[in-house]
Design a protein around this motif. Structure first.
Motif, PDB file in Angstrom:
ATOM      1  N   ASN A  69       0.736  -1.333   0.068  1.00  0.00           N
ATOM      2  CA  ASN A  69      -0.053   0.077  -0.305  1.00  0.00           C
ATOM      3  C   ASN A  69       0.556   0.627  -0.583  1.00  0.00           C
ATOM      4  OD1 ASN A  69      -3.254  -0.358   0.448  1.00  0.00           O
ATOM      5  ND2 ASN A  69      -2.070  -2.262   1.817  1.00  0.00           N
TER       6      ASN A  69
ATOM      7  N   VAL B  80      -0.624   6.144  -6.979  1.00  0.00           N
ATOM      8  CA  VAL B  80      -0.895   4.821  -8.135  1.00  0.00           C
ATOM      9  C   VAL B  80       0.520   4.634  -9.132  1.00  0.00           C
ATOM     10  CG1 VAL B  80      -2.021   4.355 -10.905  1.00  0.00           C
ATOM     11  CG2 VAL B  80      -3.528   5.339  -8.288  1.00  0.00           C
TER      12      VAL B  80
ATOM     13  N   LEU C  48       3.495   3.253  -7.415  1.00  0.00           N
ATOM     14  CA  LEU C  48       3.985   1.545  -7.778  1.00  0.00           C
ATOM     15  C   LEU C  48       3.440   1.062  -9.053  1.00  0.00           C
ATOM     16  CD1 LEU C  48       0.146   0.964  -4.878  1.00  0.00           C
ATOM     17  CD2 LEU C  48       3.660   0.625  -5.047  1.00  0.00           C
ATOM     18  N   ALA C  49       3.049   1.605  -9.716  1.00  0.00           N
ATOM     19  CA  ALA C  49       3.309   1.144 -11.620  1.00  0.00           C
ATOM     20  C   ALA C  49       4.695   1.468 -11.455  1.00  0.00           C
ATOM     21  CB  ALA C  49       2.434   2.349 -12.796  1.00  0.00           C
TER      22      ALA C  49
ATOM     23  N   LEU D  47       6.420  -1.922 -10.364  1.00  0.00           N
ATOM     24  CA  LEU D  47       6.133  -2.530 -10.694  1.00  0.00           C
ATOM     25  C   LEU D  47       7.330  -3.722 -12.661  1.00  0.00           C
ATOM     26  CD1 LEU D  47       4.268  -5.390 -11.782  1.00  0.00           C
ATOM     27  CD2 LEU D  47       2.548  -4.001 -12.660  1.00  0.00           C
TER      28      LEU D  47
ATOM     29  N   GLY E 236       3.432  -9.016 -10.688  1.00  0.00           N
ATOM     30  CA  GLY E 236       2.176  -7.922  -9.883  1.00  0.00           C
ATOM     31  C   GLY E 236       0.606  -9.461 -10.605  1.00  0.00           C
TER      32      GLY E 236
ATOM     33  N   VAL F  82      -2.859  -1.893 -10.641  1.00  0.00           N
ATOM     34  CA  VAL F  82      -2.705  -1.296  -9.360  1.00  0.00           C
ATOM     35  C   VAL F  82      -3.978  -0.335  -8.699  1.00  0.00           C
ATOM     36  CG1 VAL F  82      -1.295   1.231  -8.280  1.00  0.00           C
ATOM     37  CG2 VAL F  82      -0.106  -0.239 -10.000  1.00  0.00           C
ATOM     38  N   ARG F  83      -4.435  -0.979  -8.090  1.00  0.00           N
ATOM     39  CA  ARG F  83      -5.691  -0.302  -7.930  1.00  0.00           C
ATOM     40  C   ARG F  83      -5.706   0.814  -6.285  1.00  0.00           C
ATOM     41  NH1 ARG F  83      -8.024  -5.088  -4.312  1.00  0.00           N
ATOM     42  NH2 ARG F  83      -9.420  -3.191  -4.123  1.00  0.00           N
ATOM     43  N   ASP F  84      -6.328   2.333  -7.047  1.00  0.00           N
ATOM     44  CA  ASP F  84      -6.321   3.604  -6.982  1.00  0.00           C
ATOM     45  C   ASP F  84      -8.027   3.294  -5.514  1.00  0.00           C
ATOM     46  OD1 ASP F  84      -6.731   6.202  -5.704  1.00  0.00           O
ATOM     47  OD2 ASP F  84      -7.009   6.893  -8.066  1.00  0.00           O
TER      48      ASP F  84
ATOM     49  N   ALA G  77      -2.521   4.128  -3.061  1.00  0.00           N
ATOM     50  CA  ALA G  77      -3.001   3.043  -3.832  1.00  0.00           C
ATOM     51  C   ALA G  77      -2.325   1.584  -3.747  1.00  0.00           C
ATOM     52  CB  ALA G  77      -2.076   3.573  -4.727  1.00  0.00           C
TER      53      ALA G  77
ATOM     54  N   GLN H 126      -1.461  -2.780  -4.621  1.00  0.00           N
ATOM     55  CA  GLN H 126      -1.468  -3.612  -5.345  1.00  0.00           C
ATOM     56  C   GLN H 126      -1.007  -4.487  -4.914  1.00  0.00           C
ATOM     57  OE1 GLN H 126       1.278  -3.805  -9.272  1.00  0.00           O
ATOM     58  NE2 GLN H 126       0.239  -4.970  -9.719  1.00  0.00           N
TER      59      GLN H 126
ATOM     60  N   TYR I 191       1.302  -8.935  -5.039  1.00  0.00           N
ATOM     61  CA  TYR I 191       2.270  -9.438  -6.097  1.00  0.00           C
ATOM     62  C   TYR I 191       2.311 -10.839  -5.413  1.00  0.00           C
ATOM     63  CZ  TYR I 191       3.378  -4.894  -6.483  1.00  0.00           C
ATOM     64  OH  TYR I 191       3.798  -3.424  -6.901  1.00  0.00           O
TER      65      TYR I 191
END
Length: 189
Positions: free
Chosen positions: A73, A94, A97-98, A101, A122, A126-128, A141, A143, A145
């Motif tokens: 997070n 977001v 985190l992108a 990844l 991943g 990637v969730r907002d 954000a 994600q 893994y």
């Protein structure tokens, strides 16, 4: 490497990617630090029922291809302008985190994973998860893994398996290599 050392390894790679921030385990009860902040949680280990067994010098080693889920997070402060007015609604967490990844999928990230004998991939987008926290808009954000690794069980002890480095790969007939040239006797159509 023990499972605790695997957790330390995950913390280390995330801390290197977000060096100026506070990176902590989600289970730790620490004072709320200033944003940006990154939390980690290693959960849900999947272990297959049947291992691959190898006998060497009379000792049996069992190898299990295991998977753990790593949840990251990322919390970022809102981008505020004059009088508390928000300049942008784009979530910087977001994007960060992108980028992480993309690092894991890059040549440097795969080289790091190769040396550690783990595979980190991943799971999904990637969730907002931004929210209005009282009167403050908090960007977040998340994600998940998959962390794949080989668990070796030998003589009552379990550890993450790391193969011997610089050991030559050999086949039954000699060293393994690449084809450079192939001669064909018959013509096939």
């Amino acid at each position: 490497m023990t499972l605790n050392e695997l957790a330390d390894l995950m913390l280390e790679v995330v801390s290197e990617h977000f060096p100026d921030d506070s990176v902590v385990w989600a289970e730790q009860y620490t004072p709320k630090s200033r944003l940006p902040q990154t939390t980690l949680k290693l959960k849900d280990m999947i272990t297959p029922r049947h291992p691959v067994n190898k006998v060497k010098d009379g000792a049996i080693s069992s190898y299990y291809e295991c998977t753990k889920i790593l949840e990251i997070n990322r919390y970022a402060d809102s981008v505020a302008g004059k009088d508390g007015e928000i300049n942008s609604l784009e979530n910087p967490a977001v994007n960060e985190l992108a980028k992480f990844l993309l690092y894991l999928q890059s040549e440097a990230g795969t080289a790091w994973a190769y040396v550690a004998n783990v595979c980190v991939e991943g799971m999904g987008p990637v969730r907002d998860l931004s929210e209005l926290d009282s009167t403050h808009y908090r960007y977040r954000a998340m994600q998940e893994y998959t962390v794949r690794f080989m668990l070796e069980y030998k003589e009552g002890e379990a550890a993450v398996y790391i193969p011997e480095v610089n050991k030559k790969l050999e086949t039954v007939n000699g060293p393994a290599g690449y084809f450079e040239n192939v001669d064909m006797e018959d013509k096939y159509e």
